[in-house]
Write an enzyme that holds these catalytic residues in place. Structure first.
Site, PDB file in Angstrom:
ATOM      1  N   LYS A  79      -4.298 -10.115  -6.681  1.00 31.50           N
ATOM      2  CA  LYS A  79      -5.498 -10.335  -5.860  1.00 31.50           C
ATOM      3  C   LYS A  79      -6.632  -9.473  -6.404  1.00 31.50           C
ATOM      4  CE  LYS A  79      -6.126  -8.066  -2.100  1.00 31.50           C
ATOM      5  NZ  LYS A  79      -6.168  -7.385  -0.812  1.00 31.50           N
ATOM      6  N   LYS A 126       0.825  -1.220   0.000  1.00 34.13           N
ATOM      7  CA  LYS A 126       0.000   0.000   0.000  1.00 34.13           C
ATOM      8  C   LYS A 126       0.850   1.257   0.000  1.00 34.13           C
ATOM      9  CE  LYS A 126      -4.471  -1.493   1.696  1.00 34.13           C
ATOM     10  NZ  LYS A 126      -5.528  -1.332   2.688  1.00 34.13           N
ATOM     11  N   LYS A 158     -10.536  -3.616  -5.788  1.00 31.43           N
ATOM     12  CA  LYS A 158     -11.200  -2.520  -6.502  1.00 31.43           C
ATOM     13  C   LYS A 158     -10.191  -1.536  -7.072  1.00 31.43           C
ATOM     14  CE  LYS A 158     -13.860  -0.534  -3.883  1.00 31.43           C
ATOM     15  NZ  LYS A 158     -14.680   0.110  -2.918  1.00 31.43           N
TER      16      LYS A 158
HETATM   17  P1  TYM Z   1     -10.805  -5.168   3.697  1.00 30.76           P
HETATM   18  O1  TYM Z   1     -11.852  -4.128   3.899  1.00 30.76           O
HETATM   19  O2  TYM Z   1      -9.655  -4.843   2.814  1.00 30.76           O
HETATM   20  O3  TYM Z   1     -11.426  -6.500   3.167  1.00 30.76           O
HETATM   21  C1  TYM Z   1     -12.561  -7.063   3.776  1.00 30.76           C
HETATM   22  C2  TYM Z   1     -12.465  -8.587   3.744  1.00 30.76           C
HETATM   23  O4  TYM Z   1     -12.429  -9.061   2.394  1.00 30.76           O
HETATM   24  C3  TYM Z   1     -11.357  -9.972   2.227  1.00 30.76           C
HETATM   25  N1  TYM Z   1     -10.855  -9.876   0.841  1.00 30.76           N
HETATM   26  C4  TYM Z   1     -10.720 -10.922   0.014  1.00 30.76           C
HETATM   27  N2  TYM Z   1     -10.996 -12.230   0.165  1.00 30.76           N
HETATM   28  C5  TYM Z   1     -10.758 -13.053  -0.883  1.00 30.76           C
HETATM   29  N3  TYM Z   1     -10.269 -12.616  -2.082  1.00 30.76           N
HETATM   30  C6  TYM Z   1      -9.999 -11.310  -2.274  1.00 30.76           C
HETATM   31  N4  TYM Z   1      -9.528 -10.894  -3.444  1.00 30.76           N
HETATM   32  C7  TYM Z   1     -10.213 -10.399  -1.203  1.00 30.76           C
HETATM   33  N5  TYM Z   1     -10.064  -9.060  -1.061  1.00 30.76           N
HETATM   34  C8  TYM Z   1     -10.457  -8.763   0.197  1.00 30.76           C
HETATM   35  C9  TYM Z   1     -10.308  -9.493   3.236  1.00 30.76           C
HETATM   36  O5  TYM Z   1      -9.382 -10.509   3.548  1.00 30.76           O
HETATM   37  C10 TYM Z   1     -11.183  -9.116   4.403  1.00 30.76           C
HETATM   38  O6  TYM Z   1     -11.490 -10.247   5.195  1.00 30.76           O
HETATM   39  N6  TYM Z   1      -7.880  -4.946   7.681  1.00 30.76           N
HETATM   40  C11 TYM Z   1      -9.162  -5.407   7.238  1.00 30.76           C
HETATM   41  C12 TYM Z   1     -10.333  -4.839   8.045  1.00 30.76           C
HETATM   42  C13 TYM Z   1     -10.203  -4.996   9.505  1.00 30.76           C
HETATM   43  C14 TYM Z   1     -10.356  -6.207  10.237  1.00 30.76           C
HETATM   44  C15 TYM Z   1     -10.202  -5.850  11.592  1.00 30.76           C
HETATM   45  C16 TYM Z   1     -10.603  -7.528   9.840  1.00 30.76           C
HETATM   46  C17 TYM Z   1      -9.974  -4.009  10.412  1.00 30.76           C
HETATM   47  N7  TYM Z   1      -9.978  -4.525  11.649  1.00 30.76           N
HETATM   48  C18 TYM Z   1     -10.288  -6.838  12.613  1.00 30.76           C
HETATM   49  C19 TYM Z   1     -10.690  -8.490  10.859  1.00 30.76           C
HETATM   50  C20 TYM Z   1     -10.521  -8.132  12.196  1.00 30.76           C
HETATM   51  C21 TYM Z   1      -9.362  -4.977   5.814  1.00 30.76           C
HETATM   52  O7  TYM Z   1      -8.805  -4.011   5.381  1.00 30.76           O
HETATM   53  O8  TYM Z   1     -10.273  -5.660   5.124  1.00 30.76           O
END
Ligand code: TYM
Length: 352
Positions: free
Chosen positions: A199, A118, A202
């Site tokens: 991966k 990032k 968006k």
């Molecule tokens: P975020 O908002 O980027 O993504 C949300 C969830 O979607 C999953 N994900 C995917 N799974 C499969 N294939 C993909 N291409 C793909 N892209 C995204 C992510 O693994 C995620 O589960 N840091 C986290 C948010 C967060 C969080 C937390 C999660 C903040 N605090 C505490 C768990 C526990 C995030 O940015 O997710």
């Protein structure tokens, strides 16, 4: 409200606009299944503080928060079974994150792959929030003493980091936190449709992902132009007929399925009716599969799977009062747990 005796789940997503099918199949669908299993006490967050670590327009944030709550509910999260909350409604998330900052060795954060990716793509705004993002994530999980974190594969390093922080806190002050474990689905890492080495995300652009709000025509178009085999393996696609089944089968059994093809099969396995995946996989192994058939079957299955979710979304879209009420209830429930944890934490670290 859920009982307090069961194992606790915490997971969350960032409110950054519409969700893609990777978010859904990698995490959200699993949340709904776990909620409905009745085996867990679930809290699902909308992490607005995390969404501030990348460039964003403050005018969009309230809409993105409401939209994400609508996505959660449309996908099947039920406020009578799960708690849905907004991170900034419970300020103790950031208080605990600060305390964790003070026991986090810098090298632990420097090795985080998502930070490296990032900050490379966000050269204009490589802020400290982005760097200490996993610390806030550890605080999200541990504030509720959650032991189970269902996420996609890209978050496993961050969950592992929260285990390290729990252990450090427990050793340094007092044993109050569980060490949370990651829960992954079969589609824990969906790839981009247009560039399967990456991966699904968006930020790559429209043709790389399917949004939960895409129309049937958009879904068909995106899936039909999804990359299956590239380079030399393209020949497998062209010659994968019964004329050369031996060769086709041998290549594939050796694990030569391209990432793009595997990505389509991974999605198919979750969204299609029982038997369809096996049928097409058998054809693939025999070398008789036509990619156009795989793609049209998959596109139809995704359209059917998303239909009830999109219908529910339409119903909820204008019911902002209901959404606000659910989020207030979520904040109240979470505040009580947070107060309890923080009283213990403040006491142990010597600030009360
Ligand atoms: P975020 O908002 O980027 O993504 C949300 C969830 O979607 C999953 N994900 C995917 N799974 C499969 N294939 C993909 N291409 C793909 N892209 C995204 C992510 O693994 C995620 O589960 N840091 C986290 C948010 C967060 C969080 C937390 C999660 C903040 N605090 C505490 C768990 C526990 C995030 O940015 O997710």
């Amino acid at each position: 409200m859920p009982s307090t005796q069961k194992n606790r789940i915490f997971s969350a997503m960032q409110p950054t606009g519409s969700l893609h099918i990777g978010n859904y199949l990698g995490a959200l669908k699993n949340w709904v299944d776990l909620q409905n299993s009745g085996g867990y006490n679930c809290i699902f967050g909308i992490v607005d503080y995390h969404a501030m670590t990348i460039d964003y327009d403050p005018r969009d944030m309230p809409k993105h928060i409401t939209d994400l709550a609508i996505d959660y509910l449309s996908a099947g999260l039920d406020p009578d079974k799960s708690t849905i909350m907004v991170q900034s409604h419970v300020p103790e998330h950031t208080e605990l994150a600060w305390i964790f900052n003070c026991i986090t060795p810098m090298p632990e954060l420097e090795r985080m792959t998502q930070y490296k990716d990032k900050s490379r793509s966000n050269k204009t705004n490589p802020n400290v929030g982005l760097f200490s993002y996993p610390v806030l994530m550890a605080a999200d999980i541990l504030l509720y003493k959650a032991d189970t974190v269902p996420v996609g594969e890209d978050q496993t390093q961050h969950v592992e980091f929260s285990r390290i922080i729990a252990r450090k806190f427990n050793n340094r002050f007092a044993k109050i936190f569980p060490e949370p474990r990651t829960l992954l689905t079969k589609s824990a890492r969906l790839s981009s449709l247009a560039d399967p080495a990456k991966k699904m995300s968006k930020s790559l652009g429209e043709k790389h992902y399917i949004a939960l709000t895409d129309t049937p025509a958009e879904i068909k178009k995106k899936i039909s132009s999804a990359v299956t085999d590239t380079g030399p393996s393209k020949r497998v696609e062209l010659s994968s007929t019964s004329e050369d089944p031996e060769r086709g089968a041998k290549r594939r059994v050796e694990g030569k399925m391209s990432r793009g093809t595997k990505n389509l099969f991974d999605m198919l396995e979750v969204v299609s009716p029982l038997g369809t995946h096996k049928e097409l996989m058998d054809e693939y192994k025999k070398g008789t599969l036509k990619y156009s058939d795989l793609k049209s079957t998959l596109a139809d299955a995704i359209i059917n799977h998303l239909k009830p979710i999109q219908e529910k979304r339409k119903e909820l879209e204008h019911d902002h009062d209901k959404i606000a009420q659910i989020l207030i209830q979520g904040a109240e429930h979470c505040q009580k747990i947070a107060d309890k944890t923080m009283e213990e934490v403040r006491n142990k670290v010597g600030i009360r």
